[in-house]
Design a protein around this motif. Structure first.
Motif, PDB file in Angstrom:
ATOM      1  N   GLY A  80      22.353  30.462  97.160  1.00 30.64           N
ATOM      2  CA  GLY A  80      22.244  31.917  97.122  1.00 30.64           C
ATOM      3  C   GLY A  80      22.130  32.548  95.748  1.00 30.64           C
ATOM      4  O   GLY A  80      22.349  33.732  95.590  1.00 30.64           O
ATOM      5  N   ALA A  81      21.796  31.771  94.720  1.00 33.09           N
ATOM      6  CA  ALA A  81      21.631  32.326  93.372  1.00 33.09           C
ATOM      7  C   ALA A  81      20.336  33.122  93.294  1.00 33.09           C
ATOM      8  O   ALA A  81      19.392  32.830  94.030  1.00 33.09           O
ATOM      9  CB  ALA A  81      21.605  31.206  92.340  1.00 33.09           C
ATOM     10  N   PRO A  82      20.229  34.111  92.458  1.00 35.44           N
ATOM     11  CA  PRO A  82      21.292  34.639  91.605  1.00 35.44           C
ATOM     12  C   PRO A  82      22.303  35.418  92.431  1.00 35.44           C
ATOM     13  O   PRO A  82      21.950  36.085  93.390  1.00 35.44           O
ATOM     14  CB  PRO A  82      20.554  35.543  90.619  1.00 35.44           C
ATOM     15  N   TRP A  83      23.539  35.320  92.035  1.00 34.22           N
ATOM     16  CA  TRP A  83      24.627  35.914  92.786  1.00 34.22           C
ATOM     17  C   TRP A  83      24.853  37.347  92.329  1.00 34.22           C
ATOM     18  O   TRP A  83      24.772  37.652  91.149  1.00 34.22           O
ATOM     19  CB  TRP A  83      25.896  35.089  92.595  1.00 34.22           C
ATOM     20  N   SER A  84      25.170  38.222  93.277  1.00 35.18           N
ATOM     21  CA  SER A  84      25.422  39.617  92.905  1.00 35.18           C
ATOM     22  C   SER A  84      26.707  39.726  92.083  1.00 35.18           C
ATOM     23  O   SER A  84      26.815  40.564  91.208  1.00 35.18           O
ATOM     24  CB  SER A  84      25.509  40.491  94.149  1.00 35.18           C
ATOM     25  N   ASP A  85      27.667  38.860  92.375  1.00 38.27           N
ATOM     26  CA  ASP A  85      28.898  38.806  91.582  1.00 38.27           C
ATOM     27  C   ASP A  85      29.148  37.345  91.232  1.00 38.27           C
ATOM     28  O   ASP A  85      29.700  36.593  92.036  1.00 38.27           O
ATOM     29  CB  ASP A  85      30.080  39.381  92.354  1.00 38.27           C
ATOM     30  N   ALA A  86      28.714  36.939  90.063  1.00 38.39           N
ATOM     31  CA  ALA A  86      28.833  35.540  89.648  1.00 38.39           C
ATOM     32  C   ALA A  86      30.139  35.261  88.922  1.00 38.39           C
ATOM     33  O   ALA A  86      30.333  34.167  88.414  1.00 38.39           O
ATOM     34  CB  ALA A  86      27.647  35.164  88.755  1.00 38.39           C
ATOM     35  N   SER A  87      31.049  36.221  88.909  1.00 36.88           N
ATOM     36  CA  SER A  87      32.273  36.052  88.139  1.00 36.88           C
ATOM     37  C   SER A  87      33.159  34.929  88.663  1.00 36.88           C
ATOM     38  O   SER A  87      33.997  34.422  87.934  1.00 36.88           O
ATOM     39  CB  SER A  87      33.066  37.355  88.101  1.00 36.88           C
ATOM     40  N   ASN A  88      32.978  34.547  89.915  1.00 36.29           N
ATOM     41  CA  ASN A  88      33.749  33.421  90.441  1.00 36.29           C
ATOM     42  C   ASN A  88      32.852  32.310  90.985  1.00 36.29           C
ATOM     43  O   ASN A  88      33.310  31.463  91.731  1.00 36.29           O
ATOM     44  CB  ASN A  88      34.746  33.889  91.504  1.00 36.29           C
ATOM     45  N   ALA A  89      31.578  32.338  90.621  1.00 37.45           N
ATOM     46  CA  ALA A  89      30.639  31.308  91.081  1.00 37.45           C
ATOM     47  C   ALA A  89      30.814  30.036  90.256  1.00 37.45           C
ATOM     48  O   ALA A  89      30.700  30.050  89.041  1.00 37.45           O
ATOM     49  CB  ALA A  89      29.202  31.810  90.960  1.00 37.45           C
ATOM     50  N   ALA A  90      31.124  28.953  90.948  1.00 37.80           N
ATOM     51  CA  ALA A  90      31.244  27.649  90.297  1.00 37.80           C
ATOM     52  C   ALA A  90      30.160  26.740  90.856  1.00 37.80           C
ATOM     53  O   ALA A  90      29.906  26.734  92.061  1.00 37.80           O
ATOM     54  CB  ALA A  90      32.620  27.046  90.549  1.00 37.80           C
ATOM     55  N   VAL A  91      29.530  25.983  89.984  1.00 37.78           N
ATOM     56  CA  VAL A  91      28.440  25.088  90.372  1.00 37.78           C
ATOM     57  C   VAL A  91      28.797  23.677  89.943  1.00 37.78           C
ATOM     58  O   VAL A  91      29.172  23.447  88.792  1.00 37.78           O
ATOM     59  CB  VAL A  91      27.108  25.526  89.717  1.00 37.78           C
ATOM     60  N   LEU A  92      28.675  22.736  90.867  1.00 35.74           N
ATOM     61  CA  LEU A  92      28.864  21.325  90.576  1.00 35.74           C
ATOM     62  C   LEU A  92      27.498  20.666  90.545  1.00 35.74           C
ATOM     63  O   LEU A  92      26.743  20.748  91.510  1.00 35.74           O
ATOM     64  CB  LEU A  92      29.738  20.653  91.645  1.00 35.74           C
ATOM     65  N   VAL A  93      27.167  20.037  89.421  1.00 36.91           N
ATOM     66  CA  VAL A  93      25.889  19.339  89.267  1.00 36.91           C
ATOM     67  C   VAL A  93      26.184  17.849  89.158  1.00 36.91           C
ATOM     68  O   VAL A  93      26.745  17.390  88.156  1.00 36.91           O
ATOM     69  CB  VAL A  93      25.125  19.836  88.013  1.00 36.91           C
ATOM     70  N   LEU A  94      25.843  17.108  90.198  1.00 29.51           N
ATOM     71  CA  LEU A  94      26.015  15.660  90.178  1.00 29.51           C
ATOM     72  C   LEU A  94      24.829  15.054  89.435  1.00 29.51           C
ATOM     73  O   LEU A  94      23.676  15.367  89.735  1.00 29.51           O
ATOM     74  CB  LEU A  94      26.103  15.112  91.600  1.00 29.51           C
ATOM     75  N   GLY A  95      25.099  14.207  88.475  1.00 32.11           N
ATOM     76  CA  GLY A  95      24.019  13.641  87.668  1.00 32.11           C
ATOM     77  C   GLY A  95      23.489  14.648  86.665  1.00 32.11           C
ATOM     78  O   GLY A  95      22.281  14.853  86.552  1.00 32.11           O
TER      79      GLY A  95
END
Length: 93
Positions: free
Chosen positions: A22-37
């Motif tokens: 769902g990016a870009p997020w309207s409120d990204a202040s608590n958005a955490a992203v895990l990138v494997l590799g």
């Protein structure tokens, strides 16, 4: 010839973040992203796009040799999958 792979990795990362997360997020202040590799082509682009979309925290996994690379690429937290299990590290947070 090397740049020929850029559209593939960029679109893969974009699809994961925009279509599924769902990016870009309207409120990204608590958005955490895990990138494997996080040190591979798609992972590198994923970290950069997550940063561009304003994720509050970006966590990347990689091997020991690439920890510094992932951190310099924009990951806020880097998990070395040779020494740590990412699910255990995230569970502790």
């Amino acid at each position: 010839q090397e740049a020929g792979s850029l559209p593939k990795v960029a679109l893969t990362s974009y699809k994961a973040l925009a279509w599924f997360a769902g990016a870009p997020w309207s409120d990204a202040s608590n958005a955490a992203v895990l990138v494997l590799g996080g040190s591979g082509g798609t992972g590198t682009t994923g970290v950069q796009l997550a940063k561009h979309f304003g994720a509050a925290k970006i966590i990347a996994t990689c091997g020991t040799d690439n920890v510094g690379y992932c951190a310099s690429n924009g990951a806020d937290q880097v998990i070395d999958y040779h020494t740590q299990d990412w699910w255990t590290v995230l569970d502790d947070d």
